[in-house]
Design a protein around this motif. Sequence first.
Motif, short mmCIF file in Angstrom:
data_model
loop_
_atom_site.label_atom_id
_atom_site.label_comp_id
_atom_site.label_asym_id
_atom_site.label_seq_id
_atom_site.Cartn_x
_atom_site.Cartn_y
_atom_site.Cartn_z
N ALA A 1 86.50 77.15 52.51
CA ALA A 1 86.89 75.76 52.24
C ALA A 1 86.44 75.28 50.87
O ALA A 1 86.93 74.26 50.39
CB ALA A 1 86.33 74.84 53.33
N PRO B 1 80.49 72.66 60.73
CA PRO B 1 79.97 71.95 59.55
C PRO B 1 78.91 72.78 58.84
O PRO B 1 78.41 73.77 59.37
CB PRO B 1 79.37 70.67 60.16
CG PRO B 1 79.03 71.05 61.57
CD PRO B 1 80.09 72.02 61.99
N ALA C 1 92.96 71.02 57.21
CA ALA C 1 92.51 70.64 55.87
C ALA C 1 92.74 71.75 54.85
O ALA C 1 92.36 71.61 53.69
CB ALA C 1 91.03 70.28 55.90
N TRP C 2 93.37 72.84 55.25
CA TRP C 2 93.52 73.98 54.35
C TRP C 2 94.62 73.79 53.30
O TRP C 2 94.80 74.64 52.43
CB TRP C 2 93.78 75.26 55.15
CG TRP C 2 92.52 75.81 55.77
CD1 TRP C 2 91.39 75.13 56.10
CD2 TRP C 2 92.26 77.17 56.12
NE1 TRP C 2 90.45 75.96 56.65
CE2 TRP C 2 90.96 77.22 56.68
CE3 TRP C 2 93.02 78.34 56.04
CZ2 TRP C 2 90.39 78.39 57.13
CZ3 TRP C 2 92.46 79.51 56.50
CH2 TRP C 2 91.15 79.55 57.03
N THR D 1 89.52 75.57 46.14
CA THR D 1 90.56 74.54 46.13
C THR D 1 91.60 74.87 45.08
O THR D 1 91.31 75.48 44.05
CB THR D 1 89.99 73.14 45.82
OG1 THR D 1 89.58 73.10 44.44
CG2 THR D 1 88.82 72.80 46.73
N ASN E 1 84.16 75.39 56.66
CA ASN E 1 83.62 74.09 57.06
C ASN E 1 84.72 73.14 57.53
O ASN E 1 84.41 72.13 58.17
CB ASN E 1 82.89 73.43 55.87
CG ASN E 1 81.69 74.24 55.43
OD1 ASN E 1 81.13 74.98 56.21
ND2 ASN E 1 81.31 74.08 54.17
N GLN E 2 85.97 73.45 57.20
CA GLN E 2 87.08 72.57 57.51
C GLN E 2 88.05 73.25 58.47
O GLN E 2 88.27 74.45 58.40
CB GLN E 2 87.83 72.19 56.22
CG GLN E 2 86.98 71.47 55.18
CD GLN E 2 86.53 70.11 55.65
OE1 GLN E 2 87.22 69.47 56.45
NE2 GLN E 2 85.39 69.65 55.17
#
Length: 269
Positions: free
Chosen positions: A176, A113, A211-212, A179, A206-207
């Motif tokens: 992360a 995180p 979540a990628w 996007t 962070n992910q």
Amino acid sequence: MTSTDIDAARLTLALNELRLPAIKALWPRFTEQADKEGWPAARLLSALVEHELAERDRRRIERHLAQARLLPGKTLETFDFAAVPMVSKAHVGAITAGDSWIGKGDNILLFGPPGVGKSHLSSAIGLALVENGYRVLFTRTTDLVQKLQQARRDLALESAIAKLDKFHLLILDDIAYVTKDQAETSVLFELISARYERRSMLITANQPFGAWNAIFPDPAMTLAAVDRLVHHATIFEMNVESYRRKAAENAKGPGRPPQKASPADMTAD
């Protein structure tokens, strides 16, 4: 002007031409000492050459540090390994030797995180590698993606990626935060593919991988990117409490309400 002066002037010009600044600066003192102490010629020559090589190494490291764009003050000595017990100081120390994994184009992935020291650790690893003779570039992933997107618009993407080959290690911080909604990020996939098994990458995120899909344009590209990154990789899971959150809590006085994290706190790591 004496013959000695003429010889000294000629020698200075010759050393300038040969680009040997350390020898140029040191030879008068060294030759005087050699005359007084009766050094053999080989000892004098060896001493001068060793100082020239040391100065050349110093200048090279200084130049590579300027190119690396590392975070100031982030060293392994200032990293709190006790706060991140799953990261072994001995393991990181072995990594910074760099000889085997960098030669094979292996990767390092840091997950955790915000606020746990991923950026600090990655920059510190980069610093240690530069000091050991490697070339490193530290960059926010969003910044590099924007540059590569511009290169694609200029029909120069292949050349831009090729220029990054001069760096043994490319550190992509905060992947992360890239996007696919912000802009097309297939350039990032092309960079990962181009360096695969050739040049090393260190990526902070962070992910988790799951979540990628928010980063790459489609699931197939996400799977292919992850596959290339983890094939030869060391992965550190830094799942601990945020340094910044703990520092903020410690800084609170009695009766003070909790403070909201600033945007900088959410992005700086």
